[in-house]
Scaffold this motif. Structure first.
Motif, short mmCIF file in Angstrom:
data_model
loop_
_atom_site.label_atom_id
_atom_site.label_comp_id
_atom_site.label_asym_id
_atom_site.label_seq_id
_atom_site.Cartn_x
_atom_site.Cartn_y
_atom_site.Cartn_z
N PHE A 41 16.25 -21.47 29.98
CA PHE A 41 17.62 -22.00 29.94
C PHE A 41 18.56 -20.90 29.48
O PHE A 41 18.22 -20.07 28.65
N GLN A 42 19.77 -20.91 30.03
CA GLN A 42 20.83 -20.02 29.56
C GLN A 42 22.05 -20.85 29.19
O GLN A 42 22.37 -21.83 29.85
N ASN A 43 22.70 -20.48 28.09
CA ASN A 43 23.87 -21.21 27.60
C ASN A 43 24.99 -20.24 27.24
O ASN A 43 24.75 -19.23 26.59
N SER A 44 26.20 -20.57 27.63
CA SER A 44 27.37 -19.82 27.19
C SER A 44 27.94 -20.51 25.95
O SER A 44 28.10 -21.73 25.93
N TYR A 45 28.26 -19.73 24.89
CA TYR A 45 28.68 -20.30 23.61
C TYR A 45 30.15 -20.05 23.28
O TYR A 45 30.61 -20.46 22.22
N GLY A 46 30.86 -19.37 24.14
CA GLY A 46 32.25 -19.10 23.83
C GLY A 46 32.38 -18.00 22.80
O GLY A 46 31.60 -17.05 22.76
N HIS A 47 33.37 -18.12 21.91
CA HIS A 47 33.68 -17.08 20.92
C HIS A 47 32.88 -17.34 19.65
O HIS A 47 33.17 -18.28 18.90
N VAL A 48 31.84 -16.52 19.39
CA VAL A 48 30.96 -16.73 18.24
C VAL A 48 30.55 -15.39 17.64
O VAL A 48 30.75 -14.34 18.23
N THR A 49 29.95 -15.45 16.45
CA THR A 49 29.38 -14.25 15.84
C THR A 49 27.96 -14.06 16.37
O THR A 49 27.36 -14.98 16.95
N ASN A 50 27.41 -12.87 16.14
CA ASN A 50 26.05 -12.58 16.60
C ASN A 50 25.04 -13.57 16.04
O ASN A 50 24.20 -14.11 16.76
N MET A 51 25.11 -13.80 14.72
CA MET A 51 24.12 -14.65 14.07
C MET A 51 24.22 -16.10 14.49
O MET A 51 23.21 -16.79 14.66
N VAL A 52 25.45 -16.59 14.65
CA VAL A 52 25.61 -17.98 15.09
C VAL A 52 25.05 -18.15 16.51
O VAL A 52 24.39 -19.15 16.82
N ALA A 53 25.28 -17.16 17.37
CA ALA A 53 24.74 -17.22 18.72
C ALA A 53 23.21 -17.22 18.69
O ALA A 53 22.56 -17.97 19.43
N GLU A 54 22.61 -16.37 17.84
CA GLU A 54 21.15 -16.33 17.71
C GLU A 54 20.60 -17.67 17.25
O GLU A 54 19.63 -18.19 17.79
N ALA A 55 21.25 -18.23 16.21
CA ALA A 55 20.77 -19.50 15.66
C ALA A 55 20.96 -20.65 16.64
O ALA A 55 20.10 -21.52 16.77
N ARG A 56 22.08 -20.64 17.36
CA ARG A 56 22.31 -21.71 18.35
C ARG A 56 21.30 -21.63 19.49
O ARG A 56 20.86 -22.67 20.01
N ALA A 57 20.94 -20.42 19.90
CA ALA A 57 19.92 -20.28 20.94
C ALA A 57 18.61 -20.90 20.50
O ALA A 57 17.91 -21.55 21.28
N MET A 58 18.29 -20.72 19.22
CA MET A 58 17.04 -21.28 18.70
C MET A 58 17.11 -22.80 18.62
O MET A 58 16.18 -23.49 19.09
N ILE A 59 18.19 -23.33 18.07
CA ILE A 59 18.26 -24.79 17.91
C ILE A 59 18.38 -25.48 19.26
O ILE A 59 17.83 -26.57 19.46
N ASP A 60 19.07 -24.87 20.21
CA ASP A 60 19.16 -25.48 21.55
C ASP A 60 17.79 -25.54 22.20
O ASP A 60 17.44 -26.53 22.86
N GLY A 61 16.99 -24.48 22.01
CA GLY A 61 15.64 -24.48 22.56
C GLY A 61 14.77 -25.54 21.92
O GLY A 61 14.01 -26.24 22.60
N LEU A 62 14.87 -25.67 20.59
CA LEU A 62 14.07 -26.67 19.89
C LEU A 62 14.50 -28.09 20.24
O LEU A 62 13.67 -29.00 20.35
N THR A 63 15.80 -28.30 20.42
CA THR A 63 16.30 -29.62 20.81
C THR A 63 15.77 -30.02 22.17
O THR A 63 15.36 -31.17 22.39
N LEU A 64 15.73 -29.07 23.09
CA LEU A 64 15.19 -29.34 24.42
C LEU A 64 13.70 -29.65 24.34
O LEU A 64 13.20 -30.55 25.04
#
Length: 208
Positions: free
Chosen positions: A73-96
């Motif tokens: 899966f690929q997701n666009s997150y808009g305007h974010v910091t590096n760490m928030v993007a990393e963490a969101r990628a992880m939580i989105d994967g776990l949610t799926l």
């Protein structure tokens, strides 16, 4: 002592005025994505952003012990910091994974900072990141998770997806290798064959 062309002995007691510069030989190692074993599956996650903060995106790839793709899966997150993007990628994967009723998952990231934050349960972070980390910890209670750190060269598949997503590409789910973007597909094929990527170590420079 040394002898000059005139036959006279000369002394080398005077030190050289020009410093000598030494370069070590560049080293290279092979980094491979390793398959999970037994009943475990593996979820690789990564992010990419243009600036910190900047336009960011995330990618995740879920594979089984036979190195077969279950989903990507690929997701666009808009305007974010590096760490928030990393963490969101992880939580989105776990949610799926939770939505698909998957468990016994090795979650692998090439972000040492995120890996340390998740495994140490640290509270010394921004509230935005803390909120995402708390969500990861909550999901880990029901998914039977194990966290792992990998070098970037072993995470090229999700790195490619995250890079594409950070360029404002639409969110997209992939269920087979043939549907993946061409550069990502190539990295996936290499991972499946057990072929590693070359990691170059920067040579050290010293002056004496």
């Amino acid at each position: 002592m040394w002898t000059s062309r005139s036959g006279k002995e000369q002394s080398l007691k005077t030190p050289l005025k020009t410093p000598l510069t030494f370069f070590s030989i560049e080293k290279a190692t092979i980094v491979r994505w390793t398959r999970p074993t037994g009943h475990w599956k593996k979820l690789n996650v990564d992010s990419s952003s243009w600036g910190n903060p900047g336009a960011g995106g995330g990618g995740r790839v879920y594979r089984n012990e036979a190195r077969n793709l279950i989903f990507a899966f690929q997701n666009s997150y808009g305007h974010v910091t590096n760490m928030v993007a990393e963490a969101r990628a992880m939580i989105d994967g776990l949610t799926l994974c939770k939505d698909m009723r998957l468990s016994s998952i090795i979650v692998e990231t090439d972000s040492r900072t995120l890996f340390d934050a998740v495994t140490s349960h640290s509270n010394s972070c921004s509230w935005r990141l803390w909120y995402v980390l708390e969500s990861i910890h909550h999901l880990s209670q029901s998914l039977n998770l194990s966290f792992s750190h990998i070098l970037r060269e072993g995470n090229f598949v999700v790195d490619g997806l995250a890079h594409i997503a950070s360029n404002s590409a639409p969110n997209k789910l992939f269920l087979n290798i043939a549907d993946l973007p061409r550069p990502v597909r190539g990295s996936m094929i290499l991972d499946k064959a057990g072929v590693g990527q070359i990691r170059h170590c920067r040579p050290k420079k010293g002056i004496s």
